[in-house]
Motif scaffolding. Sequence first.
Motif, short mmCIF file in Angstrom:
data_model
loop_
_atom_site.label_atom_id
_atom_site.label_comp_id
_atom_site.label_asym_id
_atom_site.label_seq_id
_atom_site.Cartn_x
_atom_site.Cartn_y
_atom_site.Cartn_z
N GLU A 73 0.84 -1.19 0.00
CA GLU A 73 0.00 0.00 0.00
C GLU A 73 0.89 1.25 0.00
N GLY A 74 0.65 2.14 -0.95
CA GLY A 74 1.44 3.37 -1.02
C GLY A 74 2.77 3.21 -1.74
N ALA A 75 3.17 1.98 -2.01
CA ALA A 75 4.44 1.78 -2.70
C ALA A 75 4.23 1.89 -4.20
N VAL A 76 5.21 2.46 -4.89
CA VAL A 76 5.12 2.52 -6.35
C VAL A 76 6.05 1.44 -6.91
N LEU A 77 5.45 0.38 -7.43
CA LEU A 77 6.25 -0.72 -7.94
C LEU A 77 6.66 -0.45 -9.39
N ALA A 78 7.95 -0.50 -9.64
CA ALA A 78 8.43 -0.26 -11.01
C ALA A 78 8.17 -1.50 -11.85
N PRO A 79 7.57 -1.32 -13.00
CA PRO A 79 7.27 -2.49 -13.83
C PRO A 79 8.46 -2.92 -14.67
N THR A 80 9.65 -2.99 -14.04
CA THR A 80 10.83 -3.43 -14.78
C THR A 80 11.33 -4.74 -14.21
N GLY A 81 12.12 -5.42 -14.98
CA GLY A 81 12.79 -6.61 -14.47
C GLY A 81 11.87 -7.81 -14.34
N LYS A 95 21.54 3.10 -0.96
CA LYS A 95 22.89 2.50 -0.95
C LYS A 95 23.84 3.26 -1.86
N ILE A 96 23.34 3.66 -3.03
CA ILE A 96 24.24 4.26 -4.00
C ILE A 96 24.63 5.67 -3.55
N THR A 97 23.65 6.39 -2.99
CA THR A 97 23.97 7.71 -2.46
C THR A 97 25.05 7.58 -1.39
N ARG A 98 24.89 6.57 -0.54
CA ARG A 98 25.87 6.38 0.52
C ARG A 98 27.25 6.06 -0.07
N PHE A 99 27.25 5.23 -1.09
CA PHE A 99 28.52 4.86 -1.72
C PHE A 99 29.20 6.08 -2.35
N LEU A 100 28.39 6.92 -3.00
CA LEU A 100 28.97 8.12 -3.63
C LEU A 100 29.54 9.07 -2.57
N PHE A 123 18.38 -13.62 -22.57
CA PHE A 123 19.62 -13.05 -22.05
C PHE A 123 19.40 -11.59 -21.70
N ASN A 124 18.60 -10.93 -22.53
CA ASN A 124 18.28 -9.53 -22.29
C ASN A 124 17.66 -9.32 -20.91
N GLU A 125 16.78 -10.25 -20.54
CA GLU A 125 16.13 -10.17 -19.24
C GLU A 125 17.16 -10.28 -18.12
N GLN A 126 18.19 -11.11 -18.36
CA GLN A 126 19.20 -11.28 -17.33
C GLN A 126 20.03 -10.01 -17.17
N LEU A 127 20.25 -9.30 -18.30
CA LEU A 127 20.94 -8.01 -18.20
C LEU A 127 20.06 -7.00 -17.47
N ASN A 128 18.77 -7.05 -17.80
CA ASN A 128 17.80 -6.18 -17.15
C ASN A 128 17.82 -6.35 -15.64
N PHE A 129 18.11 -7.57 -15.22
CA PHE A 129 18.17 -7.88 -13.79
C PHE A 129 19.19 -6.97 -13.10
N LEU A 144 18.51 -4.27 -10.22
CA LEU A 144 19.20 -4.26 -8.93
C LEU A 144 19.76 -2.89 -8.59
N SER A 145 20.37 -2.23 -9.60
CA SER A 145 20.96 -0.93 -9.28
C SER A 145 19.86 0.08 -8.98
N HIS A 146 18.73 -0.07 -9.65
CA HIS A 146 17.57 0.80 -9.35
C HIS A 146 17.14 0.62 -7.89
N LEU A 147 17.07 -0.65 -7.47
CA LEU A 147 16.63 -0.92 -6.10
C LEU A 147 17.67 -0.47 -5.07
N ALA A 148 18.95 -0.63 -5.42
CA ALA A 148 20.01 -0.19 -4.51
C ALA A 148 19.94 1.33 -4.35
N TRP A 149 19.65 2.00 -5.46
CA TRP A 149 19.49 3.46 -5.43
C TRP A 149 18.31 3.81 -4.52
N PHE A 150 17.23 3.08 -4.70
CA PHE A 150 16.03 3.30 -3.90
C PHE A 150 16.33 3.15 -2.41
#
Length: 383
Positions: free
Chosen positions: A184-192, A246-251, A227-233, A237-243
Amino acid sequence: MGSQSALNPSMNSGQAVELSLIAPTYNEKENIVPLVERVHKALSQYNYELIIVDDNSPDGTAQLANSLSSKYPLKVIVRTTERGLASAVVAGFSQASGQVLGVIDADLQHPPEAIPALLDAIRGGADVAIGSRYVEGGGIEGWSTKREIISIGAKTIARLLLSSVKGIKDPLAGFFLFRREVIEGAVLAPTGYKILLEVLVKGNASQVVEVPYIFKERERGKSNLTFNEQLNFLKHLSHLAWFEGKITRFLKFCAVGASGTFVYLGLLALFTEIVSLFYILSAAIGYEISILNNFTWNELWTFRDRRASAKGSVLTRAIKFNLVSLIGWGIHTAMLAFFTEVVSLFYIISAMIAIFSAMLWNFFVNVKWTWRQKQGEALAEGG
Ligand SMILES: Nc1nc2c(ncn2[C@@H]2O[C@H](COP(=O)(O)OP(=O)(O)OP(=O)(O)O)[C@@H](O)[C@H]2O)c(=O)[nH]1
Ligand SMILES: [Mg+2]
């Protein structure tokens, strides 16, 4: 969005639907009848609806499914303008009326007979119940070694990168149930391909239970996994890490590291040229002060959100940080020598690889150890 059959009212006899099960399909005509029958048999004691989301499959999956909808509690959604597993499942969620939502592959690799055990876990208090291949009693039938290695690799990366899936044995499962409130209230990205990751990272589940099942070989129809789907994976993942931040912290961590380099070089020059110290001694002093500089910025900025909940005192953290940096420096030097001497790379290239590896080491160990949170706080915040 295309045709949508009405629910057979007699099936739900006016009662609230407990479970909405989403089955995305693309060219699954041969699997539709056994799927619908087996789901119905497994769930005869429950008030459920099965929602098939088909992307206008050329083999006529949707037409066949529609012909069953007068006999079973079945909704068929046909999408003509969009294609993709994840967006199909998200479209299914939006049409679901159940208190519990679930996802199952239509190709019967996920045995419908396992659904009641998942639903029992939810009734028992779980927010998410995962059909798991990697807990005791679970397993995979008929995968090649290559496919198994890819799967274990992908799972490991996801678990390392995302704190929301920490401790979950099968975070890439495609067979799971969860309470409606979780998203509820979450915006699920239709990717991957991995919708469970979206639910775990963006939803607000606190209790996740894994229920074993055996992932079957596909008996009919063709795989859609490319194979494309596996690259999409990896993109997913990086989208979710950003969410997760994690990525902000790493930068931030990298920026602090860069500031440390300037402090080090500045002090090296200052102590050698102006104070007239031997340059090795200047370097040692400069190096230690740059570590303290980095620690201070990381404490006040990079890990600011964890200061109140981190284990131990500031002093303990400073000592840990020193230790991690020292080992990081060792890793850097060893890799620099290895890639230059053994692999025969140009030393500047070796240095880049070495610096980056040491950086990753420093970051992950500081996240997991130096600024590790006390148990309860980590759970509340999701890691
Ligand atoms: N609506 C929709 N469903 C899809 C799409 N791609 C795959 N699916 C369905 O999603 C489920 C999983 O896809 P599969 O092709 O079986 O992928 P997989 O299980 O990882 O691969 P295999 O083990 O080789 O079968 C199946 O029910 C497919 O029909 C798509 O683009 N749109
Ligand atoms: Mg499959």
